[in-house]
Design a protein around this motif. Structure first.
Motif, mmCIF file in Angstrom:
data_model
loop_
_atom_site.group_PDB
_atom_site.id
_atom_site.type_symbol
_atom_site.label_atom_id
_atom_site.label_comp_id
_atom_site.label_asym_id
_atom_site.label_seq_id
_atom_site.Cartn_x
_atom_site.Cartn_y
_atom_site.Cartn_z
ATOM 1 N N MET A 1 0.837 -1.172 0.000
ATOM 2 C CA MET A 1 0.000 0.000 0.000
ATOM 3 C C MET A 1 0.885 1.239 0.000
ATOM 4 O O MET A 1 1.945 1.265 0.600
ATOM 5 C CB MET A 1 -0.903 -0.020 1.229
ATOM 6 C CG MET A 1 -1.880 1.097 1.251
ATOM 7 S SD MET A 1 -3.161 0.713 2.443
ATOM 8 C CE MET A 1 -4.074 2.177 2.265
ATOM 9 N N ALA A 2 0.400 2.301 -0.633
ATOM 10 C CA ALA A 2 1.171 3.531 -0.720
ATOM 11 C C ALA A 2 1.207 4.208 0.633
ATOM 12 O O ALA A 2 0.275 4.096 1.425
ATOM 13 C CB ALA A 2 0.563 4.460 -1.757
ATOM 14 N N GLN A 3 2.326 4.889 0.884
ATOM 15 C CA GLN A 3 2.463 5.574 2.157
ATOM 16 C C GLN A 3 1.959 6.999 2.031
ATOM 17 O O GLN A 3 2.135 7.648 1.013
ATOM 18 C CB GLN A 3 3.908 5.574 2.599
ATOM 19 C CG GLN A 3 4.371 4.198 3.004
ATOM 20 C CD GLN A 3 5.746 4.249 3.627
ATOM 21 O OE1 GLN A 3 6.471 5.216 3.466
ATOM 22 N NE2 GLN A 3 6.090 3.185 4.336
ATOM 23 N N CYS A 4 1.332 7.434 3.099
ATOM 24 C CA CYS A 4 0.758 8.770 3.138
ATOM 25 C C CYS A 4 1.287 9.428 4.404
ATOM 26 O O CYS A 4 0.909 9.031 5.498
ATOM 27 C CB CYS A 4 -0.753 8.661 3.168
ATOM 28 S SG CYS A 4 -1.598 9.896 2.221
ATOM 29 N N GLY A 5 2.135 10.434 4.241
ATOM 30 C CA GLY A 5 2.746 11.031 5.410
ATOM 31 C C GLY A 5 2.125 12.349 5.835
ATOM 32 O O GLY A 5 2.289 12.770 6.967
ATOM 33 N N SER A 6 1.383 13.011 4.979
ATOM 34 C CA SER A 6 0.838 14.323 5.340
ATOM 35 C C SER A 6 -0.675 14.256 5.538
ATOM 36 O O SER A 6 -1.347 13.326 5.086
ATOM 37 C CB SER A 6 1.177 15.341 4.254
ATOM 38 O OG SER A 6 0.457 15.047 3.079
ATOM 39 N N ARG A 7 -1.165 15.289 6.192
ATOM 40 C CA ARG A 7 -2.608 15.363 6.404
ATOM 41 C C ARG A 7 -3.352 15.537 5.090
ATOM 42 O O ARG A 7 -4.436 15.012 4.915
ATOM 43 C CB ARG A 7 -2.945 16.531 7.321
ATOM 44 C CG ARG A 7 -2.567 16.280 8.742
ATOM 45 C CD ARG A 7 -3.023 17.422 9.600
ATOM 46 N NE ARG A 7 -2.698 17.149 10.985
ATOM 47 C CZ ARG A 7 -2.849 18.005 11.947
ATOM 48 N NH1 ARG A 7 -3.320 19.216 11.686
ATOM 49 N NH2 ARG A 7 -2.535 17.692 13.174
ATOM 50 N N ALA A 8 -2.814 16.283 4.164
ATOM 51 C CA ALA A 8 -3.456 16.497 2.869
ATOM 52 C C ALA A 8 -3.617 15.185 2.115
ATOM 53 O O ALA A 8 -4.638 14.951 1.461
ATOM 54 C CB ALA A 8 -2.659 17.496 2.040
ATOM 55 N N CYS A 9 -2.639 14.327 2.226
ATOM 56 C CA CYS A 9 -2.710 13.022 1.560
ATOM 57 C C CYS A 9 -3.836 12.186 2.163
ATOM 58 O O CYS A 9 -4.611 11.568 1.439
ATOM 59 C CB CYS A 9 -1.362 12.315 1.696
ATOM 60 S SG CYS A 9 -1.323 10.722 0.850
ATOM 61 N N TRP A 10 -3.911 12.162 3.500
ATOM 62 C CA TRP A 10 -4.981 11.407 4.157
ATOM 63 C C TRP A 10 -6.358 11.994 3.823
ATOM 64 O O TRP A 10 -7.322 11.264 3.608
ATOM 65 C CB TRP A 10 -4.786 11.383 5.671
ATOM 66 C CG TRP A 10 -3.742 10.397 6.102
ATOM 67 C CD1 TRP A 10 -2.509 10.679 6.581
ATOM 68 C CD2 TRP A 10 -3.856 8.979 6.065
ATOM 69 N NE1 TRP A 10 -1.831 9.533 6.855
ATOM 70 C CE2 TRP A 10 -2.643 8.452 6.547
ATOM 71 C CE3 TRP A 10 -4.844 8.094 5.665
ATOM 72 C CZ2 TRP A 10 -2.389 7.099 6.649
ATOM 73 C CZ3 TRP A 10 -4.602 6.736 5.781
ATOM 74 C CH2 TRP A 10 -3.391 6.246 6.255
ATOM 75 N N PHE A 11 -6.420 13.315 3.773
ATOM 76 C CA PHE A 11 -7.686 13.965 3.416
ATOM 77 C C PHE A 11 -8.110 13.581 2.000
ATOM 78 O O PHE A 11 -9.264 13.233 1.749
ATOM 79 C CB PHE A 11 -7.545 15.493 3.522
ATOM 80 C CG PHE A 11 -8.791 16.234 3.132
ATOM 81 C CD1 PHE A 11 -9.879 16.287 3.985
ATOM 82 C CD2 PHE A 11 -8.887 16.857 1.893
ATOM 83 C CE1 PHE A 11 -11.028 16.960 3.629
ATOM 84 C CE2 PHE A 11 -10.039 17.525 1.529
ATOM 85 C CZ PHE A 11 -11.112 17.586 2.398
ATOM 86 N N GLY A 12 -7.195 13.622 1.058
ATOM 87 C CA GLY A 12 -7.492 13.237 -0.328
ATOM 88 C C GLY A 12 -7.954 11.792 -0.428
ATOM 89 O O GLY A 12 -8.891 11.469 -1.159
ATOM 90 N N LEU A 13 -7.271 10.911 0.326
ATOM 91 C CA LEU A 13 -7.654 9.503 0.316
ATOM 92 C C LEU A 13 -9.068 9.326 0.884
ATOM 93 O O LEU A 13 -9.870 8.546 0.357
ATOM 94 C CB LEU A 13 -6.646 8.694 1.136
ATOM 95 C CG LEU A 13 -6.829 7.180 1.157
ATOM 96 C CD1 LEU A 13 -6.729 6.620 -0.264
ATOM 97 C CD2 LEU A 13 -5.800 6.528 2.056
ATOM 98 N N GLY A 14 -9.396 10.056 1.939
ATOM 99 C CA GLY A 14 -10.745 9.988 2.518
ATOM 100 C C GLY A 14 -11.806 10.477 1.554
ATOM 101 O O GLY A 14 -12.895 9.895 1.450
ATOM 102 N N VAL A 15 -11.520 11.564 0.828
ATOM 103 C CA VAL A 15 -12.473 12.088 -0.158
ATOM 104 C C VAL A 15 -12.713 11.073 -1.254
ATOM 105 O O VAL A 15 -13.857 10.805 -1.651
ATOM 106 C CB VAL A 15 -11.976 13.441 -0.733
ATOM 107 C CG1 VAL A 15 -12.800 13.852 -1.943
ATOM 108 C CG2 VAL A 15 -12.004 14.512 0.329
ATOM 109 N N VAL A 16 -11.640 10.465 -1.771
ATOM 110 C CA VAL A 16 -11.770 9.473 -2.855
ATOM 111 C C VAL A 16 -12.583 8.275 -2.371
ATOM 112 O O VAL A 16 -13.489 7.792 -3.073
ATOM 113 C CB VAL A 16 -10.378 9.042 -3.364
ATOM 114 C CG1 VAL A 16 -10.475 7.845 -4.285
ATOM 115 C CG2 VAL A 16 -9.702 10.202 -4.071
ATOM 116 N N LEU A 17 -12.306 7.775 -1.168
ATOM 117 C CA LEU A 17 -13.063 6.629 -0.644
ATOM 118 C C LEU A 17 -14.524 7.004 -0.385
ATOM 119 O O LEU A 17 -15.439 6.199 -0.631
ATOM 120 C CB LEU A 17 -12.416 6.115 0.637
ATOM 121 C CG LEU A 17 -11.100 5.351 0.450
ATOM 122 C CD1 LEU A 17 -10.492 5.005 1.807
ATOM 123 C CD2 LEU A 17 -11.323 4.089 -0.363
#
Length: 129
Positions: A1-17
Motif C-alpha cells: 500500500m502507498a504511504q501517506c505522510g501528510s494530512r493532505a494526503c490522508w484527506f485526499g484519500l478519505g475524499v476518494v473513498l
C-alpha cells in the motif's frame, strides 16, 4: 500500500473513498427502487373507477336546505366503492355557525348519505338554534 505522510494526503484519500462509497450506495438504491422508500400507494384512498362521477360529488354543495332560519349546505364525498359520507355547513344570517358537521357513519349511496346529513343538521338546529 502507498504511504501517506501528510494530512493532505490522508484527506485526499478519505475524499476518494467517500465518493466511491457514495457512488456504490446510489447505484444500489437505483437498482432496487422499492428498498428504503415507502410505498406511496399504500396510503392512497380507494375510490370508484369512474372519477368524473366522484368529482361531481365533491366540488359544490349537493343540497342546500333552509330550516328554521338556518341554511344547510350538504357536501357528499365518495370514500370508496359503496362508501359515501356527507358533511354539512350550517349558516345563520350569512355566517357559518357549524362547519363540516356530519353523522359519524358512512352510507352505501350518495342519496342515503345526503338524507342522513340533512336529518342530522335539522336535529343540530333544533338543539342549538
Amino acid at each position: 500500500m502507498a504511504q501517506c505522510g501528510s494530512r493532505a494526503c490522508w484527506f485526499g484519500l478519505g475524499v476518494v473513498l467517500g465518493v466511491a462509497l457514495g457512488s456504490a450506495c446510489a447505484t444500489l438504491l437505483r437498482a432496487s427502487p422499492a428498498r428504503g422508500r415507502p410505498d406511496s400507494r399504500a396510503d392512497a384512498p380507494v375510490v370508484p373507477s369512474d372519477a368524473s362521477a366522484d368529482r361531481a360529488l365533491t366540488d359544490d354543495a349537493t343540497d342546500v336546505v333552509e330550516y328554521r332560519g338556518f341554511v344547510i349546505h350538504v357536501f357528499c364525498h365518495a370514500l370508496g366503492p359503496g362508501r359515501f359520507k356527507a358533511l354539512c355547513d350550517i349558516w345563520e344570517s350569512g355566517a357559518v355557525v357549524l362547519e363540516g358537521g356530519a353523522p359519524p357513519t358512512t352510507h352505501a349511496t350518495p342519496e342515503d348519505a345526503r338524507a342522513a346529513a340533512i336529518s342530522w343538521a335539522r336535529q343540530w338546529v333544533q338543539r342549538n338554534g
